[in-house]
Design a protein around this motif. Structure first.
Motif, PDB file in Angstrom:
ATOM      1  N   SER A 171       0.873  -0.983  -0.029  1.00  0.00           N
ATOM      2  CA  SER A 171       0.004   0.104  -0.103  1.00  0.00           C
ATOM      3  C   SER A 171       1.004   1.283   0.072  1.00  0.00           C
ATOM      4  O   SER A 171       0.337   2.234  -0.465  1.00  0.00           O
ATOM      5  N   GLU A 172       2.153   0.992   0.459  1.00  0.00           N
ATOM      6  CA  GLU A 172       2.851   2.375   0.582  1.00  0.00           C
ATOM      7  C   GLU A 172       3.610   2.675  -0.776  1.00  0.00           C
ATOM      8  O   GLU A 172       3.771   3.708  -1.129  1.00  0.00           O
ATOM      9  N   VAL A 173       4.232   1.452  -1.213  1.00  0.00           N
ATOM     10  CA  VAL A 173       4.902   1.584  -2.702  1.00  0.00           C
ATOM     11  C   VAL A 173       3.996   1.617  -3.967  1.00  0.00           C
ATOM     12  O   VAL A 173       4.418   1.943  -4.890  1.00  0.00           O
ATOM     13  N   SER A 174       2.757   0.947  -3.781  1.00  0.00           N
ATOM     14  CA  SER A 174       2.037   1.064  -4.822  1.00  0.00           C
ATOM     15  C   SER A 174       0.446   1.807  -4.417  1.00  0.00           C
ATOM     16  O   SER A 174       0.590   2.748  -4.027  1.00  0.00           O
ATOM     17  N   THR A 175      -0.544   1.084  -3.963  1.00  0.00           N
ATOM     18  CA  THR A 175      -1.846   1.450  -3.838  1.00  0.00           C
ATOM     19  C   THR A 175      -2.505   0.436  -2.822  1.00  0.00           C
ATOM     20  O   THR A 175      -2.240  -0.626  -2.810  1.00  0.00           O
ATOM     21  N   THR A 176      -3.177   1.234  -2.038  1.00  0.00           N
ATOM     22  CA  THR A 176      -4.175   0.189  -1.216  1.00  0.00           C
ATOM     23  C   THR A 176      -4.999  -0.701  -1.933  1.00  0.00           C
ATOM     24  O   THR A 176      -5.096  -2.066  -1.620  1.00  0.00           O
ATOM     25  N   VAL A 177      -5.603  -0.346  -3.196  1.00  0.00           N
ATOM     26  CA  VAL A 177      -6.350  -1.271  -3.785  1.00  0.00           C
ATOM     27  C   VAL A 177      -5.565  -2.545  -4.336  1.00  0.00           C
ATOM     28  O   VAL A 177      -5.852  -3.670  -4.520  1.00  0.00           O
ATOM     29  N   THR A 178      -4.255  -2.027  -4.815  1.00  0.00           N
ATOM     30  CA  THR A 178      -3.333  -3.311  -5.153  1.00  0.00           C
ATOM     31  C   THR A 178      -3.073  -4.147  -4.030  1.00  0.00           C
ATOM     32  O   THR A 178      -2.912  -5.418  -4.563  1.00  0.00           O
ATOM     33  N   ALA A 179      -2.912  -3.771  -2.698  1.00  0.00           N
ATOM     34  CA  ALA A 179      -2.750  -4.557  -1.789  1.00  0.00           C
ATOM     35  C   ALA A 179      -3.764  -5.647  -1.499  1.00  0.00           C
ATOM     36  O   ALA A 179      -3.678  -6.765  -1.464  1.00  0.00           O
ATOM     37  N   PHE A 180      -5.027  -4.978  -1.653  1.00  0.00           N
ATOM     38  CA  PHE A 180      -6.204  -5.697  -1.510  1.00  0.00           C
ATOM     39  C   PHE A 180      -6.519  -6.794  -2.561  1.00  0.00           C
ATOM     40  O   PHE A 180      -7.049  -8.006  -2.535  1.00  0.00           O
ATOM     41  N   ALA A 181      -6.251  -6.273  -3.971  1.00  0.00           N
ATOM     42  CA  ALA A 181      -6.061  -7.035  -5.229  1.00  0.00           C
ATOM     43  C   ALA A 181      -5.280  -8.223  -4.931  1.00  0.00           C
ATOM     44  O   ALA A 181      -5.642  -9.526  -5.264  1.00  0.00           O
ATOM     45  N   VAL A 182      -3.952  -8.077  -4.604  1.00  0.00           N
ATOM     46  CA  VAL A 182      -2.826  -9.201  -4.313  1.00  0.00           C
ATOM     47  C   VAL A 182      -3.457 -10.283  -3.410  1.00  0.00           C
ATOM     48  O   VAL A 182      -3.663 -11.536  -3.613  1.00  0.00           O
ATOM     49  N   ALA A 183      -4.049  -9.636  -2.324  1.00  0.00           N
ATOM     50  CA  ALA A 183      -4.811 -10.567  -1.243  1.00  0.00           C
ATOM     51  C   ALA A 183      -5.984 -11.346  -1.860  1.00  0.00           C
ATOM     52  O   ALA A 183      -6.129 -12.670  -1.392  1.00  0.00           O
ATOM     53  N   THR A 184      -6.734 -10.949  -2.649  1.00  0.00           N
ATOM     54  CA  THR A 184      -7.740 -11.739  -3.295  1.00  0.00           C
ATOM     55  C   THR A 184      -7.196 -12.678  -4.217  1.00  0.00           C
ATOM     56  O   THR A 184      -7.766 -13.796  -4.238  1.00  0.00           O
ATOM     57  N   LEU A 185      -6.274 -12.378  -5.039  1.00  0.00           N
ATOM     58  CA  LEU A 185      -5.477 -13.554  -5.717  1.00  0.00           C
ATOM     59  C   LEU A 185      -5.156 -14.566  -5.082  1.00  0.00           C
ATOM     60  O   LEU A 185      -5.241 -15.729  -5.349  1.00  0.00           O
ATOM     61  N   PHE A 186      -4.459 -14.305  -3.841  1.00  0.00           N
ATOM     62  CA  PHE A 186      -3.734 -15.526  -3.102  1.00  0.00           C
ATOM     63  C   PHE A 186      -4.984 -16.282  -2.569  1.00  0.00           C
ATOM     64  O   PHE A 186      -4.788 -17.595  -2.453  1.00  0.00           O
ATOM     65  N   ALA A 187      -5.946 -15.787  -2.244  1.00  0.00           N
ATOM     66  CA  ALA A 187      -7.191 -16.396  -1.672  1.00  0.00           C
ATOM     67  C   ALA A 187      -7.824 -17.189  -2.605  1.00  0.00           C
ATOM     68  O   ALA A 187      -8.253 -18.581  -2.375  1.00  0.00           O
ATOM     69  N   VAL A 188      -7.828 -16.849  -4.083  1.00  0.00           N
ATOM     70  CA  VAL A 188      -8.398 -17.636  -4.967  1.00  0.00           C
ATOM     71  C   VAL A 188      -7.315 -18.818  -5.101  1.00  0.00           C
ATOM     72  O   VAL A 188      -7.873 -19.980  -5.179  1.00  0.00           O
ATOM     73  N   VAL A 189      -6.088 -18.645  -5.165  1.00  0.00           N
ATOM     74  CA  VAL A 189      -5.220 -19.602  -5.366  1.00  0.00           C
ATOM     75  C   VAL A 189      -5.433 -20.550  -4.190  1.00  0.00           C
ATOM     76  O   VAL A 189      -5.274 -21.855  -4.393  1.00  0.00           O
ATOM     77  N   ALA A 190      -5.348 -20.420  -3.034  1.00  0.00           N
ATOM     78  CA  ALA A 190      -5.785 -21.175  -1.824  1.00  0.00           C
ATOM     79  C   ALA A 190      -6.944 -22.068  -2.044  1.00  0.00           C
ATOM     80  O   ALA A 190      -6.874 -23.241  -1.693  1.00  0.00           O
ATOM     81  N   SER A 191      -8.061 -21.334  -2.605  1.00  0.00           N
ATOM     82  CA  SER A 191      -9.119 -22.306  -2.755  1.00  0.00           C
ATOM     83  C   SER A 191      -9.081 -23.316  -3.882  1.00  0.00           C
ATOM     84  O   SER A 191      -9.533 -24.374  -3.435  1.00  0.00           O
ATOM     85  N   VAL A 192      -8.305 -23.158  -4.564  1.00  0.00           N
ATOM     86  CA  VAL A 192      -8.147 -24.117  -5.788  1.00  0.00           C
ATOM     87  C   VAL A 192      -7.094 -25.270  -5.060  1.00  0.00           C
ATOM     88  O   VAL A 192      -7.380 -26.351  -5.340  1.00  0.00           O
ATOM     89  N   ILE A 193      -6.153 -25.003  -4.471  1.00  0.00           N
ATOM     90  CA  ILE A 193      -5.394 -25.914  -3.729  1.00  0.00           C
ATOM     91  C   ILE A 193      -6.077 -26.623  -2.923  1.00  0.00           C
ATOM     92  O   ILE A 193      -5.673 -27.900  -2.747  1.00  0.00           O
ATOM     93  N   ALA A 194      -6.821 -26.106  -2.273  1.00  0.00           N
ATOM     94  CA  ALA A 194      -7.757 -26.966  -1.204  1.00  0.00           C
ATOM     95  C   ALA A 194      -8.717 -28.030  -1.895  1.00  0.00           C
ATOM     96  O   ALA A 194      -8.627 -29.086  -1.332  1.00  0.00           O
ATOM     97  N   TYR A 195      -9.324 -27.343  -3.172  1.00  0.00           N
ATOM     98  CA  TYR A 195     -10.301 -28.269  -3.856  1.00  0.00           C
ATOM     99  C   TYR A 195      -9.372 -29.335  -4.402  1.00  0.00           C
ATOM    100  O   TYR A 195      -9.639 -30.520  -4.273  1.00  0.00           O
TER     101      TYR A 195
END
Length: 431
Positions: A171-195
């Motif tokens: 959020s400091e080197v880029s934007t707050t939205v970018t930080a939240f978007a990266v977290a969302t991407l990781f959460a999607v990857v986690a869901s795939v790994i679990a399935y």
């Protein structure tokens, strides 16, 4: 777990990886929202409520999730919980869009989006937490249970503060939205790994157990471990993580040219590294000794020393040492604590026992920001951190009293559950 299912190492590894990735969504908001609250005009009390909302929603979902695990198994609740958390993390992105309504057709209530996302995230995480620890108990034996619990606990909690680091730095080197978007991407990857990777470990075939949805575990081992969990999480996640960015700003402390927001993520990362190491070490040591209690007492004492140093910290060096000790204490407690619960709980009740433990832990973690943020503003940091130092000492007393009442010993053996003749053993409390 049947022979055709994956090995213990594969199952534990899959749980660690998926819980680590999805945990980003829980932590990414912490270094951002306290400062963002000033921009959005949100009071410290409302910021605390938003930060704690996931824990209070999980508070109501934990016990039903544990019952559900004992009733239908671990795989479905685990995968569905991951998907729910991924969707909730994306809600942070929507909240930031809502802060700029002139660009997007989204209701101009960013605080409402944040609050709703945190509530939904808590429901998903209840299912994940209940299943993760139950899976570890299902696939491990007495001599590996502590290490397995420590590793999975590391995946669950390590992902959270790693999200704190991402939230602060990105959020400091880029934007707050970018930080939240990266977290969302990781959460999607986690869901795939679990399935793809998580097998069923708790029920055989398609069979379901006849477990009432109101059958919540209130046995002494669950309550004892749960109250220790309450104290540790109130101090560590509830108070420390919610106030550290403000502590740095108040004391004009920062590292590598970052301001308080970016630096708080780095200091939280220090606690994470220490916790990640000692989660495994604490569990492994408790597996190799005759009792898990001495290991727990040692690391609860380490947490006490860490918070005393934090209360007196006035430099980068003392703050770093304090964070190392707090992280080591929290991490070293985690594995043996969950392993102790599994030692004293029959297999068929483990899901409900984990649910009860998580309820009490979430009360602690949820109350932390709500209590600490307003009190810090009124009384300062020193008295709040001293209280946090006293909590692990109280937890030690609760631990010794509860274990002695349950087993007749202050230092029960690791294999006590296998000794059906032991006085006060878990088998005596199965019904």
């Amino acid at each position: 777990m049947s022979a055709e299912n994956p090995s213990q190492a594969v199952v534990v590894g899959a749980v660690i990886l998926s819980t680590f990735f999805v945990g980003f969504g829980g932590g990414v908001i912490f270094p951002i929202l306290p400062n963002l609250g000033q921009v959005l005009g949100i009071s410290p009390l409302l910021v605390g409520i938003i930060l704690s909302a996931n824990r209070f929603s999980r508070l109501f979902a934990n016990a039903p999730a544990g019952v559900l695990v004992d009733r239908i198994g671990t795989r479905t609740p685990f995968v569905v919980g991951m998907i729910i958390q991924a969707g909730a993390t994306f809600g942070y992105v929507v909240a930031m869009i809502a802060a700029h309504p002139s660009m997007w057709f989204v209701p101009d209530v960013p605080e409402g989006w944040f609050l709703g996302s945190r509530i939904i995230w808590g429901v998903g995480s209840a299912a994940v937490f209940a299943t993760a620890y139950t899976i570890a108990a299902d696939v491990s034996e007495d001599d590996s249970r502590g290490a397995s619990m420590g590793l999975i606990r590391g995946g669950v909690l390590f992902g959270f503060p790693s999200g704190v680091v991402i939230g602060g730095v990105i959020s400091e080197v880029s934007t707050t939205v970018t930080a939240f978007a990266v977290a969302t991407l990781f959460a999607v990857v986690a869901s795939v790994i679990a399935y793809v990777t998580i097998p069923e470990t708790h029920v055989s075939g398609d069979g379901h157990r006849s477990v009432s949805l109101t059958d919540i575990d209130t046995t002494l081992p669950s309550l004892t471990v749960g109250f220790v969990n309450f104290a540790v999480l109130f101090a560590y996640i509830g108070a420390l993580f919610a106030t550290l960015v403000l502590f740095l700003d108040h004391n004009n402390l920062g590292v590598f040219g970052f301001d308080a927001q970016g630096s708080s993520g780095i200091f939280m990362a220090i606690t994470v590294v220490a916790a990640g190491l000692f989660m495994f070490v604490g569990g492994h040591v408790s597996d190799r000794t005759e009792s898990r209690v001495p290991t727990l007492l040692f690391f609860l004492g380490t947490t006490f020393v860490g918070f005393i140093m934090l209360a007196l910290a006035d430099s980068i060096v003392t703050l770093t040492v304090a964070c190392l000790l707090i992280g080591a204490g929290q991490g070293g407690t985690s594995g043996p604590l969950m392993a102790l619960l599994a030692d004293l709980t029959p297999d068929e009740r483990m899901g409900r026992a984990v649910g009860t433990n998580n309820v009490l832990g979430d009360i602690g973690g949820g109350l932390g920001p709500i209590v600490s943020l307003p009190l810090v503003e009124q009384f300062g940091f020193l008295p709040i951190y001293v209280v946090c130092a006293v909590l692990p000492l109280l937890a030690s007393v609760i631990l010794l009293a509860g274990v002695h009442r349950e087993t007749g010993q202050y230092m029960p053996r690791v294999d006590l559950r296998d000794d059906s003749c032991a006085p006060g053993s878990a088998s005596d409390h199965a019904d």
